[in-house]
Design a protein around this motif. Structure first.
Motif, PDB file in Angstrom:
ATOM      1  N   ALA A 185      98.728  79.625  24.796  1.00  0.00           N
ATOM      2  CA  ALA A 185      97.616  79.676  25.696  1.00  0.00           C
ATOM      3  C   ALA A 185      97.784  81.219  26.702  1.00  0.00           C
ATOM      4  O   ALA A 185      96.750  81.762  26.950  1.00  0.00           O
ATOM      5  CB  ALA A 185      97.706  78.261  26.555  1.00  0.00           C
ATOM      6  N   LEU A 186      98.925  81.460  26.867  1.00  0.00           N
ATOM      7  CA  LEU A 186      99.043  82.648  27.870  1.00  0.00           C
ATOM      8  C   LEU A 186      98.594  83.985  26.994  1.00  0.00           C
ATOM      9  O   LEU A 186      98.104  84.922  27.347  1.00  0.00           O
ATOM     10  CB  LEU A 186     100.633  82.715  28.017  1.00  0.00           C
ATOM     11  CG  LEU A 186     101.275  81.826  29.250  1.00  0.00           C
ATOM     12  CD1 LEU A 186     102.588  82.077  29.400  1.00  0.00           C
ATOM     13  CD2 LEU A 186     100.378  81.841  30.625  1.00  0.00           C
ATOM     14  N   TYR A 191      97.790  86.919  29.340  1.00  0.00           N
ATOM     15  CA  TYR A 191      98.785  86.635  30.261  1.00  0.00           C
ATOM     16  C   TYR A 191     100.330  87.100  30.008  1.00  0.00           C
ATOM     17  O   TYR A 191     100.572  86.559  28.850  1.00  0.00           O
ATOM     18  CB  TYR A 191      98.951  85.473  30.947  1.00  0.00           C
ATOM     19  CG  TYR A 191      98.002  84.922  32.098  1.00  0.00           C
ATOM     20  CD1 TYR A 191      98.132  85.469  33.280  1.00  0.00           C
ATOM     21  CD2 TYR A 191      96.765  84.282  31.823  1.00  0.00           C
ATOM     22  CE1 TYR A 191      97.261  85.174  34.332  1.00  0.00           C
ATOM     23  CE2 TYR A 191      95.815  84.159  32.788  1.00  0.00           C
ATOM     24  CZ  TYR A 191      96.024  84.478  34.206  1.00  0.00           C
ATOM     25  OH  TYR A 191      95.246  84.287  34.939  1.00  0.00           O
ATOM     26  N   THR A 192     100.971  87.742  30.908  1.00  0.00           N
ATOM     27  CA  THR A 192     102.439  87.546  30.662  1.00  0.00           C
ATOM     28  C   THR A 192     103.086  86.556  31.757  1.00  0.00           C
ATOM     29  O   THR A 192     102.301  86.298  32.614  1.00  0.00           O
ATOM     30  CB  THR A 192     103.005  88.976  30.801  1.00  0.00           C
ATOM     31  OG1 THR A 192     102.802  89.351  32.418  1.00  0.00           O
ATOM     32  CG2 THR A 192     102.437  89.894  30.059  1.00  0.00           C
ATOM     33  N   GLU A 193     104.115  86.255  31.494  1.00  0.00           N
ATOM     34  CA  GLU A 193     104.826  85.428  32.665  1.00  0.00           C
ATOM     35  C   GLU A 193     104.736  86.113  34.004  1.00  0.00           C
ATOM     36  O   GLU A 193     104.548  85.347  34.943  1.00  0.00           O
ATOM     37  CB  GLU A 193     106.297  85.010  32.112  1.00  0.00           C
ATOM     38  CG  GLU A 193     106.478  83.909  31.148  1.00  0.00           C
ATOM     39  CD  GLU A 193     106.531  82.490  31.270  1.00  0.00           C
ATOM     40  OE1 GLU A 193     106.207  82.376  32.517  1.00  0.00           O
ATOM     41  OE2 GLU A 193     106.235  82.043  30.463  1.00  0.00           O
ATOM     42  N   GLU A 194     105.079  87.182  34.118  1.00  0.00           N
ATOM     43  CA  GLU A 194     105.093  87.821  35.466  1.00  0.00           C
ATOM     44  C   GLU A 194     103.624  88.044  35.909  1.00  0.00           C
ATOM     45  O   GLU A 194     103.405  87.610  37.093  1.00  0.00           O
ATOM     46  CB  GLU A 194     105.545  89.385  35.237  1.00  0.00           C
ATOM     47  CG  GLU A 194     105.431  90.175  36.480  1.00  0.00           C
ATOM     48  CD  GLU A 194     106.058  91.413  36.542  1.00  0.00           C
ATOM     49  OE1 GLU A 194     106.146  92.137  37.747  1.00  0.00           O
ATOM     50  OE2 GLU A 194     106.723  91.742  35.414  1.00  0.00           O
ATOM     51  N   LEU A 196     101.191  85.734  35.345  1.00  0.00           N
ATOM     52  CA  LEU A 196     100.695  84.325  35.678  1.00  0.00           C
ATOM     53  C   LEU A 196     101.497  84.189  36.955  1.00  0.00           C
ATOM     54  O   LEU A 196     101.083  83.446  37.908  1.00  0.00           O
ATOM     55  CB  LEU A 196     101.450  83.491  34.673  1.00  0.00           C
ATOM     56  CG  LEU A 196     101.204  82.018  34.719  1.00  0.00           C
ATOM     57  CD1 LEU A 196      99.912  81.688  34.791  1.00  0.00           C
ATOM     58  CD2 LEU A 196     101.923  81.111  33.694  1.00  0.00           C
ATOM     59  N   ARG A 197     102.572  84.462  37.456  1.00  0.00           N
ATOM     60  CA  ARG A 197     103.143  84.222  38.605  1.00  0.00           C
ATOM     61  C   ARG A 197     102.550  84.971  39.631  1.00  0.00           C
ATOM     62  O   ARG A 197     102.379  84.355  40.802  1.00  0.00           O
ATOM     63  CB  ARG A 197     104.732  84.723  38.585  1.00  0.00           C
ATOM     64  CG  ARG A 197     105.811  83.652  37.782  1.00  0.00           C
ATOM     65  CD  ARG A 197     107.098  84.181  38.006  1.00  0.00           C
ATOM     66  NE  ARG A 197     107.830  83.625  39.278  1.00  0.00           N
ATOM     67  CZ  ARG A 197     107.995  82.396  39.624  1.00  0.00           C
ATOM     68  NH1 ARG A 197     108.071  81.632  38.889  1.00  0.00           N
ATOM     69  NH2 ARG A 197     108.506  82.317  40.945  1.00  0.00           N
TER      70      ARG A 197
END
Length: 291
Positions: A185-186, A191-194, A196-197
């Motif tokens: 989904a990301l 999106y990357t995790e960073e 997303l945060r």
């Protein structure tokens, strides 16, 4: 820079990503609650009339009709044209000098199109071209509102704890059955995790802004009863009693009032903002120029 995804209801972070994979429950709780209530009522009616075979046959016929309608809706969804983004400019809008790009616009519009176009196709009230045009304008407006709120929250210097961000991201992750689905989904939403945060932090800052600027909403018994009358007129005895539906009706009315307040607040922000919307219709442009 934040991707500025539009996070519509309550600015919940899960809407943009989960919606893309149809694994979220945003917007489905109400319908699920209604369906559950209708199923319960159907079972009770059946238990009260076990000796009435004609009623049972009628129920089966109704179920078959609903299945046929659902299959028809799925076929219409499969036959929908692909979303057309050829007329979307590279810069969709500019808000106080900050650009909203086509790259940011595309996944939001596509998600909205996949969600709402099948319903429009079923009703037959609008052509697919009209549906896409309307959704493009609404998506652009929503992104503009989101950018205005993000800028206002940043100017207010609202602090967000890392623990709050962790909870927001964890809440989103838990809506997927596996980490693989979550990562997919990301990736699909870019999106990357960073990132997303960062988006979670922006979402929480905006919520803090709205908590401060908007008033607490109250729902009266008269409003609940009025809404119940509307529901019961449409569903009859299957709607359930007022006491059974009261929590759901109160929540619906509270959400509606909160959305109305938020819309009024963003309209105020628009009055003092420098906005160039390159997807606005001529009528919308004329209205803005008159203001």
């Amino acid at each position: 820079m934040s991707k500025k995804w539009i996070l519509s209801t309550g600015l919940a972070l899960s809407v943009a990503i989960v919606g893309a994979c149809s694994n979220g429950d945003g917007g489905e709780n109400s319908s699920e609650g209604n369906n559950g209530n209708e199923e319960q009522q159907s079972e009770e009616n059946s238990n009260n009339s076990n000796d009435n075979n004609q009623q049972e046959e009628s129920d089966e016929g109704s179920s078959d009709e609903q299945s046929d309608e659902q299959a028809s809706g799925e076929e219409q969804a499969e036959d929908l044209p692909e979303p057309d983004l050829s007329d979307v400019p590279d810069t969709v809008a500019t808000v106080n000098g900050e650009e909203i790009t086509k790259e940011e616009f595309e996944p939001i519009f596509t998600s909205n199109y996949e969600q709402y176009a099948p319903q429009a196709a079923s009703s037959g009230d609008q052509s697919n071209e009209e549906v896409q045009s309307t959704l493009k304008e609404q998506t652009a407006d929503s992104l503009i509102d989101q950018e205005l709120l993000a800028q206002e929250a940043e100017a207010g210097d609202y602090e967000v704890d890392e623990e709050e961000v962790d909870e927001q991201v964890s809440s989103l992750r838990e809506q997927f059955e596996s980490d693989e689905e979550y990562q997919q989904a990301l990736e699909e939403q870019g999106y990357t995790e960073e990132e997303l945060r960062e988006e979670a932090q922006t979402s929480l800052q905006i919520q803090a802004l709205l908590d401060e600027e908007l008033e607490d909403v109250e729902v009266s018994d008269e409003e609940v009863e009025e809404l119940y009358d509307q529901v019961s007129q449409g569903q009859g005895e299957e709607a359930g009693s007022l006491d059974e539906l009261r929590p759901q009706l109160e929540q619906q009315l509270e959400s509606q009032k909160q959305q109305e307040q938020q819309q009024e607040y963003t309209e105020e922000l628009r009055e003092d903002a420098n906005i160039e919307n390159n997807l606005a219709s001529e009528s919308e442009e004329d209205s803005e120029s008159e203001e």
